[in-house]
Design a protein around this motif. Structure first.
Motif, mmCIF file in Angstrom:
data_model
loop_
_atom_site.group_PDB
_atom_site.id
_atom_site.type_symbol
_atom_site.label_atom_id
_atom_site.label_comp_id
_atom_site.label_asym_id
_atom_site.label_seq_id
_atom_site.Cartn_x
_atom_site.Cartn_y
_atom_site.Cartn_z
ATOM 1 N N LEU A 165 0.838 -1.200 0.000
ATOM 2 C CA LEU A 165 0.000 0.000 0.000
ATOM 3 C C LEU A 165 0.874 1.253 0.000
ATOM 4 C CD1 LEU A 165 -3.009 0.760 0.127
ATOM 5 C CD2 LEU A 165 -2.779 0.849 2.622
ATOM 6 N N ASP A 166 1.996 1.158 0.719
ATOM 7 C CA ASP A 166 3.031 2.193 0.666
ATOM 8 C C ASP A 166 4.366 1.486 0.874
ATOM 9 O OD1 ASP A 166 3.548 1.915 3.504
ATOM 10 O OD2 ASP A 166 1.804 3.177 3.893
ATOM 11 N N GLN A 167 5.438 2.230 1.101
ATOM 12 C CA GLN A 167 6.766 1.614 1.180
ATOM 13 C C GLN A 167 6.907 0.586 2.304
ATOM 14 O OE1 GLN A 167 9.034 1.961 -0.982
ATOM 15 N NE2 GLN A 167 8.140 3.647 -2.148
ATOM 16 N N ASP A 168 6.026 0.674 3.318
ATOM 17 C CA ASP A 168 6.206 -0.220 4.466
ATOM 18 C C ASP A 168 4.973 -1.062 4.780
ATOM 19 O OD1 ASP A 168 7.675 -1.295 6.627
ATOM 20 O OD2 ASP A 168 6.733 0.105 8.036
ATOM 21 N N THR A 169 3.845 -0.806 4.105
ATOM 22 C CA THR A 169 2.592 -1.457 4.507
ATOM 23 C C THR A 169 2.155 -2.506 3.491
ATOM 24 O OG1 THR A 169 1.928 0.651 5.484
ATOM 25 C CG2 THR A 169 0.219 -1.049 5.263
ATOM 26 N N VAL A 170 2.121 -3.756 3.922
ATOM 27 C CA VAL A 170 1.648 -4.835 3.062
ATOM 28 C C VAL A 170 0.196 -5.153 3.430
ATOM 29 C CG1 VAL A 170 2.586 -6.641 4.613
ATOM 30 C CG2 VAL A 170 2.149 -7.177 2.229
ATOM 31 N N LEU A 171 -0.610 -5.491 2.420
ATOM 32 C CA LEU A 171 -2.001 -5.870 2.674
ATOM 33 C C LEU A 171 -2.101 -7.389 2.767
ATOM 34 C CD1 LEU A 171 -3.999 -3.498 0.282
ATOM 35 C CD2 LEU A 171 -3.423 -3.172 2.708
ATOM 36 N N LEU A 172 -2.333 -7.890 3.958
ATOM 37 C CA LEU A 172 -2.571 -9.321 4.168
ATOM 38 C C LEU A 172 -4.069 -9.579 4.097
ATOM 39 C CD1 LEU A 172 -0.270 -9.682 7.318
ATOM 40 C CD2 LEU A 172 0.338 -10.269 4.966
ATOM 41 N N ILE A 173 -4.451 -10.829 3.928
ATOM 42 C CA ILE A 173 -5.862 -11.192 4.042
ATOM 43 C C ILE A 173 -6.005 -12.310 5.068
ATOM 44 C CG2 ILE A 173 -6.554 -10.453 1.722
ATOM 45 C CD1 ILE A 173 -6.336 -13.332 0.842
ATOM 46 N N ARG A 174 -7.167 -12.344 5.693
ATOM 47 C CA ARG A 174 -7.449 -13.400 6.655
ATOM 48 C C ARG A 174 -8.423 -14.372 5.980
ATOM 49 N NH1 ARG A 174 -6.676 -12.863 11.929
ATOM 50 N NH2 ARG A 174 -7.044 -10.628 11.856
ATOM 51 N N GLU A 175 -8.024 -15.625 5.894
ATOM 52 C CA GLU A 175 -8.783 -16.604 5.113
ATOM 53 C C GLU A 175 -8.806 -17.939 5.841
ATOM 54 O OE1 GLU A 175 -8.971 -17.713 0.398
ATOM 55 O OE2 GLU A 175 -6.985 -17.614 1.284
ATOM 56 N N TYR A 176 -9.927 -18.648 5.688
ATOM 57 C CA TYR A 176 -10.034 -19.970 6.301
ATOM 58 C C TYR A 176 -9.298 -21.005 5.458
ATOM 59 C CZ TYR A 176 -12.136 -24.196 8.291
ATOM 60 O OH TYR A 176 -12.337 -25.410 8.888
ATOM 61 N N GLY A 177 -8.431 -21.801 6.092
ATOM 62 C CA GLY A 177 -7.741 -22.897 5.413
ATOM 63 C C GLY A 177 -8.389 -24.211 5.793
ATOM 64 N N ALA A 178 -9.115 -24.816 4.853
ATOM 65 C CA ALA A 178 -9.846 -26.045 5.176
ATOM 66 C C ALA A 178 -8.889 -27.200 5.492
ATOM 67 C CB ALA A 178 -10.767 -26.418 4.019
ATOM 68 N N GLY A 179 -7.699 -27.172 4.908
ATOM 69 C CA GLY A 179 -6.726 -28.236 5.177
ATOM 70 C C GLY A 179 -6.297 -28.260 6.631
ATOM 71 N N VAL A 180 -6.085 -27.087 7.215
ATOM 72 C CA VAL A 180 -5.600 -27.002 8.591
ATOM 73 C C VAL A 180 -6.710 -26.645 9.583
ATOM 74 C CG1 VAL A 180 -3.234 -26.448 7.912
ATOM 75 C CG2 VAL A 180 -4.858 -24.586 8.294
ATOM 76 N N GLU A 181 -7.902 -26.350 9.055
ATOM 77 C CA GLU A 181 -9.062 -26.009 9.900
ATOM 78 C C GLU A 181 -8.807 -24.804 10.794
ATOM 79 O OE1 GLU A 181 -10.733 -29.451 11.911
ATOM 80 O OE2 GLU A 181 -10.312 -30.726 10.185
ATOM 81 N N GLU A 182 -8.147 -23.789 10.236
ATOM 82 C CA GLU A 182 -7.851 -22.566 10.972
ATOM 83 C C GLU A 182 -7.985 -21.356 10.042
ATOM 84 O OE1 GLU A 182 -7.030 -22.211 14.099
ATOM 85 O OE2 GLU A 182 -6.481 -24.248 14.716
ATOM 86 N N TYR A 183 -8.289 -20.189 10.620
ATOM 87 C CA TYR A 183 -8.141 -18.934 9.895
ATOM 88 C C TYR A 183 -6.669 -18.526 9.947
ATOM 89 C CZ TYR A 183 -13.086 -18.001 9.203
ATOM 90 O OH TYR A 183 -14.381 -18.062 8.781
ATOM 91 N N LEU A 184 -6.128 -18.129 8.798
ATOM 92 C CA LEU A 184 -4.721 -17.725 8.731
ATOM 93 C C LEU A 184 -4.597 -16.360 8.062
ATOM 94 C CD1 LEU A 184 -2.988 -21.019 7.475
ATOM 95 C CD2 LEU A 184 -3.049 -20.137 9.818
ATOM 96 N N LEU A 185 -3.553 -15.623 8.443
ATOM 97 C CA LEU A 185 -3.162 -14.426 7.692
ATOM 98 C C LEU A 185 -2.321 -14.883 6.517
ATOM 99 C CD1 LEU A 185 -2.208 -11.830 10.455
ATOM 100 C CD2 LEU A 185 -4.211 -11.836 8.955
ATOM 101 N N THR A 186 -2.720 -14.487 5.321
ATOM 102 C CA THR A 186 -2.026 -14.959 4.130
ATOM 103 C C THR A 186 -1.987 -13.832 3.093
ATOM 104 O OG1 THR A 186 -2.008 -16.738 2.466
ATOM 105 C CG2 THR A 186 -4.173 -16.027 3.250
ATOM 106 N N LEU A 187 -1.631 -14.151 1.875
ATOM 107 C CA LEU A 187 -1.553 -13.174 0.786
ATOM 108 C C LEU A 187 -2.532 -13.581 -0.317
ATOM 109 C CD1 LEU A 187 2.347 -12.829 0.645
ATOM 110 C CD2 LEU A 187 0.752 -10.996 1.250
ATOM 111 N N PRO A 188 -3.010 -12.619 -1.114
ATOM 112 C CA PRO A 188 -3.938 -12.947 -2.203
ATOM 113 C C PRO A 188 -3.260 -13.868 -3.214
ATOM 114 C CG PRO A 188 -3.815 -10.558 -1.832
ATOM 115 C CD PRO A 188 -2.714 -11.172 -1.039
ATOM 116 N N LYS A 189 -3.949 -14.941 -3.584
ATOM 117 C CA LYS A 189 -3.349 -15.882 -4.532
ATOM 118 C C LYS A 189 -4.422 -16.720 -5.197
ATOM 119 C CE LYS A 189 -2.027 -18.789 -0.621
ATOM 120 N NZ LYS A 189 -3.080 -18.168 0.140
ATOM 121 N N GLY A 190 -4.043 -17.379 -6.272
ATOM 122 C CA GLY A 190 -4.966 -18.275 -6.939
ATOM 123 C C GLY A 190 -4.350 -18.841 -8.196
ATOM 124 N N ALA A 191 -5.096 -19.728 -8.834
ATOM 125 C CA ALA A 191 -4.612 -20.387 -10.043
ATOM 126 C C ALA A 191 -4.861 -19.501 -11.261
ATOM 127 C CB ALA A 191 -5.316 -21.723 -10.216
#
Lengths: 184, 184
Positions: free
Chosen positions: A54-80
């Protein structure tokens, strides 16, 4: 560097579900040893992951449910990749779907593998800068929370129990290094 | 932080091979949305990976064939837990089998996930120091080449096409950070 690769004597599909395929491969190593391995041949073998700054020091993380680990995790936007996209298009689409931003500047950092012993999967890590607000509808079951974080506090982020994904940790360290070098 | 986790309404095994199992899970998110996901439920869900430091700056990498990607890669000694081992025992055994060394000092750095959306797998990253020479026979089809590398040249390592594994890149950056902090 001059190893002779094992010869693939035979491969066959041994199990399949809606999403996954499992392939058995019969290998002969250059010393004559033979082994039968299994590997995952789907889901899609290639994707992209964005590090949106977002700026020189601020990264935008997302909070998403991981069905494999059954937890909400902070991660980065991604996909196929979808139908014929290049990495820039896929990165920008995922960024708009998952973090509500597009990027005017995209830099390919590294092609990473996950578990190369039994997965052929790779993900391209893309640094996304000069962001602007724009959303695209995604296929997520619930809206993803966007969580800004300072890269200057990366160590504290990585200590968290809801930050575990190796490719996310690797991508954030790489980004920090690159931005540091740019300003030194 | 106060998300309510999706409720797992149902799970069932939908495909299985010698090594892998694939589970279908039916989820209901807290907003009422329902989804059917698939995830990998084997091979072994937990393992350890060592970062063996021969001295303050020299890490011992290994060169190993990855059947999933059909390439030789520079990686770190790692493997699954065996019959009741704790992380220290598993880390030291893998280090002796794959890199010909044991370690007198082991520090647990981080529990990392691979692809938490469809895999439950975790790997514990262990910093291994105060090394001594000792080998154990492993189940590798060919002897693994041990490749010493200077952490002070980590950027050059990560640029290489035969260094792609996200968990290896993440572990090496974490180690460099920790050793830097120790000496500052």
């Amino acid at each position: 560097m001059d190893e002779q690769k094992p010869r693939i004597l035979d491969t066959r599909l041994v199990a399949q579900s809606r999403l996954f395929g499992i392939e058995e491969m019969h290998l002969r190593f250059s010393n004559g040893e033979e082994r039968t391995y299994e590997r995952l041949c789907t889901p899609p073998l290639a994707g992209v992951m964005c590090v949106p700054m977002l700026d020189q020091d601020t990264v935008l993380l997302i909070r998403e449910y991981g069905a494999g680990v059954e937890e909400y995790l902070l991660t980065l936007p991604k996909g196929a990749y979808e139908h014929g996209e290049d990495w820039r298009e896929a990165a920008n689409r995922e960024l708009k779907e998952e973090a509500g931003h597009g990027a005017r500047k995209l830099t390919f950092l590294k092609r990473m593998s996950l578990s190369p012993g039994y997965m052929g999967h790779h993900i391209g890590v893309v640094l996304a800068e000069e962001l602007y607000e724009e959303s695209l509808p995604g296929d997520e079951p619930e809206p993803l929370e966007v969580v800004p974080w300072k890269l200057s506090e990366l160590d504290r982020l990585i200590e968290r129990d809801d930050v575990t994904e190796a490719r996310v940790i690797a991508a954030l360290y790489m980004t920090q290094r690159i931005l540091d070098q740019r300003h030194s």
